[in-house]
Write a protein that holds these residues in place. Sequence first.
Motif, mmCIF file in Angstrom:
data_model
loop_
_atom_site.group_PDB
_atom_site.id
_atom_site.type_symbol
_atom_site.label_atom_id
_atom_site.label_comp_id
_atom_site.label_asym_id
_atom_site.label_seq_id
_atom_site.Cartn_x
_atom_site.Cartn_y
_atom_site.Cartn_z
ATOM 1 N N TRP A 82 -2.939 4.798 7.316
ATOM 2 C CA TRP A 82 -3.471 3.745 8.176
ATOM 3 C C TRP A 82 -4.306 4.342 9.310
ATOM 4 O O TRP A 82 -5.347 3.798 9.685
ATOM 5 C CB TRP A 82 -2.340 2.917 8.758
ATOM 6 C CG TRP A 82 -2.850 1.777 9.592
ATOM 7 C CD1 TRP A 82 -3.083 1.773 10.938
ATOM 8 C CD2 TRP A 82 -3.252 0.502 9.117
ATOM 9 N NE1 TRP A 82 -3.594 0.574 11.343
ATOM 10 C CE2 TRP A 82 -3.707 -0.240 10.245
ATOM 11 C CE3 TRP A 82 -3.276 -0.103 7.858
ATOM 12 C CZ2 TRP A 82 -4.174 -1.549 10.134
ATOM 13 C CZ3 TRP A 82 -3.734 -1.422 7.754
ATOM 14 C CH2 TRP A 82 -4.176 -2.126 8.880
ATOM 15 N N GLU A 126 0.849 -1.185 0.000
ATOM 16 C CA GLU A 126 0.000 0.000 0.000
ATOM 17 C C GLU A 126 0.890 1.241 0.000
ATOM 18 O O GLU A 126 2.089 1.168 0.278
ATOM 19 C CB GLU A 126 -0.900 -0.003 1.237
ATOM 20 C CG GLU A 126 -1.937 1.104 1.287
ATOM 21 C CD GLU A 126 -2.864 1.098 0.094
ATOM 22 O OE1 GLU A 126 -2.549 1.840 -0.865
ATOM 23 O OE2 GLU A 126 -3.857 0.344 0.091
ATOM 24 N N HIS A 139 -11.795 5.480 10.496
ATOM 25 C CA HIS A 139 -13.054 5.230 9.775
ATOM 26 C C HIS A 139 -13.728 3.964 10.297
ATOM 27 O O HIS A 139 -14.961 3.940 10.503
ATOM 28 C CB HIS A 139 -12.776 5.103 8.282
ATOM 29 C CG HIS A 139 -13.980 4.728 7.474
ATOM 30 N ND1 HIS A 139 -15.028 5.606 7.225
ATOM 31 C CD2 HIS A 139 -14.323 3.545 6.858
ATOM 32 C CE1 HIS A 139 -15.949 5.003 6.504
ATOM 33 N NE2 HIS A 139 -15.542 3.753 6.255
ATOM 34 N N HIS A 162 -7.669 5.098 8.068
ATOM 35 C CA HIS A 162 -8.412 3.844 7.873
ATOM 36 C C HIS A 162 -8.945 3.330 9.201
ATOM 37 O O HIS A 162 -10.139 2.966 9.315
ATOM 38 C CB HIS A 162 -7.485 2.808 7.229
ATOM 39 C CG HIS A 162 -8.014 1.409 7.279
ATOM 40 N ND1 HIS A 162 -9.148 1.000 6.605
ATOM 41 C CD2 HIS A 162 -7.549 0.307 7.947
ATOM 42 C CE1 HIS A 162 -9.373 -0.290 6.840
ATOM 43 N NE2 HIS A 162 -8.409 -0.734 7.657
ATOM 44 N N ASP A 198 1.544 4.937 1.710
ATOM 45 C CA ASP A 198 1.247 5.665 2.939
ATOM 46 C C ASP A 198 2.366 6.677 3.175
ATOM 47 O O ASP A 198 3.396 6.662 2.479
ATOM 48 C CB ASP A 198 1.125 4.701 4.126
ATOM 49 C CG ASP A 198 0.249 5.271 5.252
ATOM 50 O OD1 ASP A 198 0.017 6.498 5.249
ATOM 51 O OD2 ASP A 198 -0.168 4.489 6.111
#
Length: 210
Positions: A171, A159, A177, A174, A161
Amino acid sequence: MSDNLPPLLPCPFCGNKANIAMANEKHDHSGGYFIACPACDASTGLRYAMGDDPRPLLVEQWNRRAAIEADRVSRDVPAEWFALLAEARQYVYDEEGYCIEPDLACAIEDVDAMLSAAPQPQPVQAQPSGWQPISTAPDDMTEPVMVFWIDSDGAPMREFDYKEDGCWMGWHEHAEHVHVIGGHGVSYTPPYTHWMPLPSPPAEQAQKEE
């Protein structure tokens, strides 16, 4: 005259270290003393014995110029600046070594001090390449990097980042959320094990973007 003199530094003009010596213009040592480099013929001016031994002053003069040159090279100061100072010094002292232009001498020393205080060039740190342990990632990044980890099913994951104030922002958002929508099982600590800086963009693409 005492021969207990400091050793002479390498030639400030060519860097030669061999056979740099002090000599007298006359075989009976009744003339002026000077220091010369046999490799490039650079030399100091003549200094005469006027009651005091002129040789320590000559050694100091030579070694000061050599030290300034070594410092100039390390600081990447243009050689022309020091050449102008060396030329100006010729008008400061007479043949007997006496200072005849004290104001000019003070000005030269002030410029010497400013040049010697020039900032050292900072070494360029090599950009890491390939996968690096996650512990080596800088705490603040100006652009995203690729991160890697193995998920709970044993699948390799990759990923993009970036870190800000030590926090992996992608992260963190994420995990935030997931918690907002009532999810569970996501830690705010990312599972990343490695990171890798992204390569520079292709030259053609970079030119189009400009």
